[in-house]
Write an enzyme that holds these catalytic residues in place. Structure first.
Site, mmCIF file in Angstrom:
data_model
loop_
_atom_site.group_PDB
_atom_site.id
_atom_site.type_symbol
_atom_site.label_atom_id
_atom_site.label_comp_id
_atom_site.label_asym_id
_atom_site.label_seq_id
_atom_site.Cartn_x
_atom_site.Cartn_y
_atom_site.Cartn_z
ATOM 1 N N ASP A 38 0.812 -1.226 0.000
ATOM 2 C CA ASP A 38 0.000 0.000 0.000
ATOM 3 C C ASP A 38 0.845 1.275 0.000
ATOM 4 O O ASP A 38 0.298 2.377 0.098
ATOM 5 C CB ASP A 38 -0.924 0.021 1.229
ATOM 6 C CG ASP A 38 -2.258 -0.684 0.974
ATOM 7 O OD1 ASP A 38 -2.677 -0.756 -0.198
ATOM 8 O OD2 ASP A 38 -2.868 -1.148 1.957
ATOM 9 N N ARG B 160 0.389 -1.594 7.584
ATOM 10 C CA ARG B 160 0.928 -0.405 6.903
ATOM 11 C C ARG B 160 1.974 0.351 7.726
ATOM 12 O O ARG B 160 2.514 1.347 7.268
ATOM 13 C CB ARG B 160 -0.211 0.545 6.506
ATOM 14 C CG ARG B 160 -1.169 -0.057 5.475
ATOM 15 C CD ARG B 160 -1.993 1.017 4.783
ATOM 16 N NE ARG B 160 -1.147 1.941 4.021
ATOM 17 C CZ ARG B 160 -1.598 3.041 3.429
ATOM 18 N NH1 ARG B 160 -2.866 3.364 3.493
ATOM 19 N NH2 ARG B 160 -0.772 3.842 2.763
ATOM 20 N N ARG C 159 -9.619 5.758 10.666
ATOM 21 C CA ARG C 159 -8.185 5.897 10.463
ATOM 22 C C ARG C 159 -7.537 7.033 11.261
ATOM 23 O O ARG C 159 -6.302 7.111 11.298
ATOM 24 C CB ARG C 159 -7.879 6.072 8.986
ATOM 25 C CG ARG C 159 -8.358 4.917 8.099
ATOM 26 C CD ARG C 159 -7.720 3.603 8.473
ATOM 27 N NE ARG C 159 -8.099 2.543 7.555
ATOM 28 C CZ ARG C 159 -7.419 2.250 6.447
ATOM 29 N NH1 ARG C 159 -6.340 2.929 6.127
ATOM 30 N NH2 ARG C 159 -7.826 1.267 5.672
ATOM 31 N N HIS D 163 -11.532 7.407 4.846
ATOM 32 C CA HIS D 163 -10.598 8.519 5.005
ATOM 33 C C HIS D 163 -11.364 9.770 4.564
ATOM 34 O O HIS D 163 -12.162 9.689 3.616
ATOM 35 C CB HIS D 163 -9.396 8.376 4.054
ATOM 36 C CG HIS D 163 -8.213 7.661 4.594
ATOM 37 N ND1 HIS D 163 -7.424 6.853 3.797
ATOM 38 C CD2 HIS D 163 -7.625 7.641 5.827
ATOM 39 C CE1 HIS D 163 -6.423 6.360 4.519
ATOM 40 N NE2 HIS D 163 -6.518 6.815 5.753
ATOM 41 N N CYS E 199 -4.980 10.258 -3.125
ATOM 42 C CA CYS E 199 -4.119 9.620 -2.123
ATOM 43 C C CYS E 199 -2.921 8.904 -2.735
ATOM 44 O O CYS E 199 -2.104 8.320 -2.025
ATOM 45 C CB CYS E 199 -4.922 8.690 -1.225
ATOM 46 S SG CYS E 199 -5.801 7.410 -2.091
HETATM 47 N N1 ARG Z 1 -5.444 0.008 0.810
HETATM 48 C C1 ARG Z 1 -5.137 1.293 1.368
HETATM 49 C C2 ARG Z 1 -5.677 1.353 2.791
HETATM 50 O O1 ARG Z 1 -6.739 0.873 3.036
HETATM 51 C C3 ARG Z 1 -5.706 2.402 0.532
HETATM 52 C C4 ARG Z 1 -5.389 3.779 1.047
HETATM 53 C C5 ARG Z 1 -6.006 4.859 0.225
HETATM 54 N N2 ARG Z 1 -5.753 6.106 0.813
HETATM 55 C C6 ARG Z 1 -6.611 7.115 0.956
HETATM 56 N N3 ARG Z 1 -6.209 8.180 1.524
HETATM 57 N N4 ARG Z 1 -7.865 7.019 0.625
HETATM 58 O O2 ARG Z 1 -5.075 1.892 3.677
#
Ligand code: ARG
Length: 303
Positions: free
Chosen positions: A88, A121, A170, A199, A295
């Site tokens: 990622d 991550r 998040r 997000h 992103c």
């Molecule tokens: N697979 C990643 C996650 O879930 C995708 C992140 C995408 N980032 C964003 N800012 N929308 O963390």
């Protein structure tokens, strides 16, 4: 005192806030190891509950087209090398929150390392922070509270000293309150209420000082009031495209041209009617992982 969560707490207008420059530099991450190896958001599984499959050559071509478009639009682009075992990393808006030199209270550009919500991550953070350090940022300590996923949830208002901060799966309210206090920066907390919009950058794109693209129903009612109060031009994304094509994960660097996924045509038309120039890019492979244009880069500067 710097964090605002309800309309009654809003005691300024945009004109009261100091101006700052729009950032002109982006960091992108080489997608060599981009893949779906785990699911940490609802977009990553298909109807049968299986991990979606990435077409790697296609992903590479889509990523390269995005980078070319960023360069062509006049942005300075730095490429972060890929990191094995971090599928990622390509979503490099998430590992850090840059605080520009004209936003930091002492005039020194800072970066706050993220505290990723998912263990999968966490190994990405040091890699992105080291790159920003090389670009001239002073590295500050992470927040005490977790999680905090950088510019996945923290969006700098174009041209004004103001932070929009998503509270949800998040990033925590407490982390944003720390940031607001630490840098003495007005911060508007917006609560995310739908798991598909995990997000803030999946529900809101800041286009210009007075304009945004958003999906109101992804935010709590009290949060919607704050967006409406500060953006006279709030363009609503097509709800289906916002969910399936992450239409709100759009990017506008100059207040005019808006990059967004090519599958979001109805949203592109709405943007056009509002006076913007939509530029379509196919991010289909990255949508499988829950990310799109916004992103896949970290907008930053000035240092
Ligand atoms: N697979 C990643 C996650 O879930 C995708 C992140 C995408 N980032 C964003 N800012 N929308 O963390």
């Amino acid at each position: 005192m710097f964090a605002i969560e309800r309309l009654e707490e809003l005691d300024f207008t945009l004109d009261d806030l100091p101006r700052c420059r729009r950032p002109g530099r982006v960091l992108v991450a080489d997608p060599a190891h981009f893949d779906l190896e785990y699911a940490i958001n609802p977009h990553m599984r298909d109807e049968r509950g299986e991990l979606k499959r990435v077409d790697r050559p296609r992903a590479r071509a889509q990523w390269q087209a995005l980078v070319d478009a960023l360069v062509a639009s006049g942005l300075e682009v730095d490429v972060l090398p890929a990191l094995e075992g971090q599928p990622d990393l390509v979503f490099c808006a998430n590992q850090a929150l840059p605080v520009a030199a004209d936003v930091a209270p002492d005039g020194i550009a800072r970066v706050v390392p993220s505290r990723m919500a998912h263990a999968e991550r966490r190994g990405e953070v040091a890699h992105v922070i080291a790159a920003l350090e090389r670009l001239g940022y002073r590295v500050d300590s992470p927040t005490d509270a977790a999680p905090m996923e950088g510019m996945g949830d923290g969006l700098w208002h174009p041209g004004r000293r103001l932070l929009w901060a998503g509270v949800g799966p998040r990033s925590s309210r407490e982390a944003w309150r720390e940031i607001a206090q630490r840098y003495r920066v007005p911060t508007i907390l917006l609560e995310l209420v739908d798991p598909d919009f995990y997000h803030l950058d999946t529900a809101l794109a800041l286009l210009d000082e007075d304009a945004c693209l958003w999906l109101p129903e992804a935010l709590a009612p009290q949060s919607r009031e704050l967006v409406r109060a500060l953006f006279p031009r709030a363009v609503e994304a097509d709800p289906e495209e916002a969910r399936a094509r992450l239409a709100c994960n759009a990017f506008c660097a100059d207040g005019k041209r808006v990059f967004l996924d090519a599958g979001a045509q109805r949203t592109a038309q709405r943007l056009q009617r509002a006076g913007f120039t939509p530029l379509s890019l196919d991010t289909g492979e990255f949508l499988k992982s829950g990310g799109s244009v916004f992103c896949m880069k970290l907008l930053h500067g000035p240092v």
